[in-house]
Scaffold this motif. Sequence first.
Motif, short mmCIF file in Angstrom:
data_model
loop_
_atom_site.label_atom_id
_atom_site.label_comp_id
_atom_site.label_asym_id
_atom_site.label_seq_id
_atom_site.Cartn_x
_atom_site.Cartn_y
_atom_site.Cartn_z
N GLN A 1 -6.55 9.80 -7.59
CA GLN A 1 -7.60 8.87 -7.14
C GLN A 1 -7.36 7.47 -7.70
OE1 GLN A 1 -11.15 10.86 -8.44
NE2 GLN A 1 -11.06 12.41 -6.83
N SER A 2 -6.97 7.40 -8.98
CA SER A 2 -6.72 6.08 -9.58
C SER A 2 -5.54 5.39 -8.90
CB SER A 2 -6.47 6.22 -11.09
OG SER A 2 -5.23 6.85 -11.35
N LEU A 3 -4.52 6.17 -8.55
CA LEU A 3 -3.37 5.61 -7.83
C LEU A 3 -3.80 5.08 -6.46
CD1 LEU A 3 -0.71 8.33 -8.69
CD2 LEU A 3 -0.52 5.90 -9.28
N TYR A 4 -4.65 5.85 -5.79
CA TYR A 4 -5.09 5.42 -4.46
C TYR A 4 -5.88 4.11 -4.54
CZ TYR A 4 -7.98 4.90 -0.37
OH TYR A 4 -8.61 4.35 0.71
N TRP A 5 -6.87 4.06 -5.46
CA TRP A 5 -7.69 2.85 -5.53
C TRP A 5 -6.86 1.63 -5.95
CZ3 TRP A 5 -11.77 2.71 -2.88
CH2 TRP A 5 -12.60 3.82 -2.74
N LYS B 1 -5.38 -7.20 -1.16
CA LYS B 1 -5.04 -8.55 -1.64
C LYS B 1 -3.72 -9.04 -1.07
CE LYS B 1 -7.64 -8.17 -5.97
NZ LYS B 1 -8.56 -9.30 -5.71
N GLY B 2 -3.15 -8.28 -0.14
CA GLY B 2 -1.91 -8.71 0.51
C GLY B 2 -0.65 -8.34 -0.24
N ARG B 3 -0.76 -7.60 -1.33
CA ARG B 3 0.41 -7.23 -2.14
C ARG B 3 0.92 -5.86 -1.67
NH1 ARG B 3 -1.94 -8.19 -8.09
NH2 ARG B 3 0.13 -7.38 -8.66
N THR B 4 1.39 -5.81 -0.43
CA THR B 4 1.76 -4.55 0.20
C THR B 4 2.90 -3.86 -0.51
OG1 THR B 4 1.08 -5.51 2.32
CG2 THR B 4 2.40 -3.50 2.39
N ASP B 5 3.92 -4.61 -0.91
CA ASP B 5 5.08 -3.99 -1.57
C ASP B 5 4.69 -3.36 -2.89
OD1 ASP B 5 6.64 -4.78 0.52
OD2 ASP B 5 7.39 -6.61 -0.48
N ALA B 6 3.80 -4.03 -3.65
CA ALA B 6 3.35 -3.47 -4.93
C ALA B 6 2.46 -2.25 -4.71
CB ALA B 6 2.60 -4.54 -5.72
N ALA B 7 1.74 -2.24 -3.59
CA ALA B 7 0.81 -1.13 -3.34
C ALA B 7 1.53 0.14 -2.91
CB ALA B 7 -0.20 -1.53 -2.27
N ALA B 8 2.64 0.00 -2.20
CA ALA B 8 3.29 1.14 -1.56
C ALA B 8 3.61 2.30 -2.51
CB ALA B 8 4.54 0.68 -0.83
N PRO B 9 4.27 2.07 -3.68
CA PRO B 9 4.60 3.22 -4.54
C PRO B 9 3.36 3.94 -5.07
CG PRO B 9 5.12 1.14 -5.63
CD PRO B 9 4.82 0.81 -4.22
N HIS B 10 2.29 3.20 -5.34
CA HIS B 10 1.06 3.85 -5.83
C HIS B 10 0.44 4.71 -4.73
CE1 HIS B 10 1.33 1.41 -9.39
NE2 HIS B 10 1.27 0.28 -8.70
N PHE C 1 -0.58 9.95 -2.30
CA PHE C 1 -0.47 10.86 -1.15
C PHE C 1 0.22 12.16 -1.55
CE2 PHE C 1 2.31 12.34 2.33
CZ PHE C 1 1.34 12.76 3.22
N GLU C 2 1.32 12.06 -2.26
CA GLU C 2 2.07 13.25 -2.65
C GLU C 2 1.25 14.15 -3.58
OE1 GLU C 2 5.53 11.56 -4.36
OE2 GLU C 2 6.48 11.05 -2.43
N LEU C 3 0.61 13.53 -4.57
CA LEU C 3 -0.20 14.31 -5.51
C LEU C 3 -1.38 15.00 -4.80
CD1 LEU C 3 -0.72 12.43 -8.92
CD2 LEU C 3 -0.09 14.82 -8.57
#
Length: 737
Positions: A626-630, A638-647, A652-654
């Motif tokens: 949940q913390s990774l998702y939020w 905030k438009g930081r798509t590349d930084a958001a993707a791994p989280h 999703f995997e977890l």
Amino acid sequence: MVIDDVHVADTFSKRALAYLRPRLQGLPVVIALGASPGYLATDEVTLPEIAGAHPRRIDLDGLDVATIAQLTDRDPGRCHELTGGNPYLLQALLREEGEGSAAVGEMIGMRLREYSGAAEVARSAAVLDADAGLDLLSALTGFDALPAVDTLVRLGVLADTDPLTFRHPFVRNSILADMPVAVRSAAHARAAKLLFESDAPGERVAEHVLKARSVRLPWAVGLLREVGGVEHLERALEEHLSEEDRLSIEVELGHAEHLRDNKLGRDRVRDALMRCEDPQLAANVALSLIQRMCTGSDAHFAVSLAIMVIARLLPEDRDLVWNLVCTTYLLAANRDARMANCAGKYFDDLVGELPQNPDLQRARSALLAVGNARSGDSSADAVGHALEALEGGWVDVFGESHLFTFLVPVLGDDPEHSNRLWLTHSTAPVAHDPHLRRGMLSMIARACAFHNNGDLARAYTFLTPPVSTGNLDCPSVLLATAKLAEVCIEMGQFDEAAPLVTADGELLQHINVVYARGRLKLASCHAEGALEDLLEAGRRLASREMPNPALMPWRHHAVRAYLALGNRDDAARLAHEELDLAKRWGSPRVVGTALMSVGISTDDVDVLVDAEQVLTATPHRLLHAQSLYWLGHHLRRKGRTDAAAPHLRRAFELARQLSAHPLAKLAGDEVHGEDEQVQGLTKQENRVARMAAQGLTNRQIAETLHLTRRTVELHLSSAYRKLAITGRAELVAALWS
């Protein structure tokens, strides 16, 4: 020509009929033969020889209910159930006051004498009733019952079922009515013993013990006490008992009567305890009873009992007094807020005195753990006291639902500590809670440990058996029901969760149900109703002076409800309040959850980073997901798509590994982007619908996508129409499907 009962005709008559039939062919003569089915051909002339190879067969049905109603003022439905409308049996029934006829039973016995063993098997089947399996019938009769069973089924006495039943209940009742009372009692006593030795359920064995009134069955006393009904305990008192056992059973009987009639039961218990000349014995019996009490009407009764027996004890009985007060306190503290607060007056006295008995010292440590958990002062102190209490074998206070409800969250941060809790309960000598089988509390403890660790499938498996008892008067069942609802919500099984969150009342565990109901409404996009339930859970905890967020993270979900309703100020206020309390308690699970609340309410990515870092080092994988998702969600906003993707990808995997399907859906949608058209929705409708499903208000969606609120409303209305739903409450399920 009509010849009735041809199956019992003499040989000469049968021979004459067999001679006549072929010689009457072609003549205007009808021969109607009346015969009961199943009678074996033991004569030289058989029924087929009389009737010919292809007779026209007419099976006679019994009278229907409407016809029976014309014949009697008695309940026609019941008469039909007993006799099947058979005119002979019906006539006999209407002659009798009861539901059986000794005369009919005698006649059946006479008819069956010509068939070897049939009468004995019929009697045994009547005694065993629903337990009439072939093995038990053979054991009860003392010979192989199979041939006789075949005969009785063909004769229509027994129905062709497994286990065997009588075709007409009136026949069974009549066979029993024909048996002398002593013979019937002896048969029930033997049946009870056979069932007991075959590990049949206690209730079934006890039914036969109750019917064996004239036979002494000392081995059955424990079983009757375990079943615990008024009639069972009255039957136990008929056996030869020691003074202690007789007093214990009388007290248990009084409690069973108390559940039906308060005054009658209380008077019996008090009289029994006051008649006892040994005050220690009376106190120990009262203590044993109080430990098993859990219903809503028990607490006041327990307090009065404790006061009565304590008044007779001497100063040297200090440990016994402490144990009585402790057990009564735990029972009363589980009730409504007013009684819980009254009981709280005894808490300081209990922890201020150190009993001499080592087991009672461990019980005191458990109370200290509860005290820390109530106030939320220190997780380390609470865990330390709880582990002191668990250092050793079983202590009776562990079975109290109030204590158990607190120990579950106190020990929930460390899997090893949770394992010690359920292992301790697995060693309990008996089921402490009368509504639960032995080992059920251990199952609930294991389920809570799996839930904390995010293993939803195993938590679901362990919670289902306790909940299946369905007894919502029981605090432990209530707690398990609320926990199962939470698991179902996190797995996306909303329809299964809905009936689990309907109960309400004044027990401590009802707060868990209200909290779970709020979570269900929030997951179903009913933010207003969710907020109402979550705040109500908070009010109830506050009335009991339980601010600790470790007991129930209601503020975290209330923050999300506030945000869904567009109230960011109240969301932030509540989130910071939660964080202050979480830091005071100090466990990573609680602090990480509170940091998530602050991060999502203030849109502060740095705080969400802190939450993720706190939770990544814990075993709480679902909270970590949940913390990774939020974190990923807010980075994306905030438009930081590349930084958001791994989280988001890790979330999703977890979530998928843990069977947390709604969270996996949300994270997966963000991982794969929101532009993919789903179920006929346009790209913009897709994005708006998914954001609404995440709990964002129309205003928040409009601000994020740079649209007007009216445009957002139009997109949502169009999405609802295409998905064939009526509003937000159905949006998550529609997108998930």
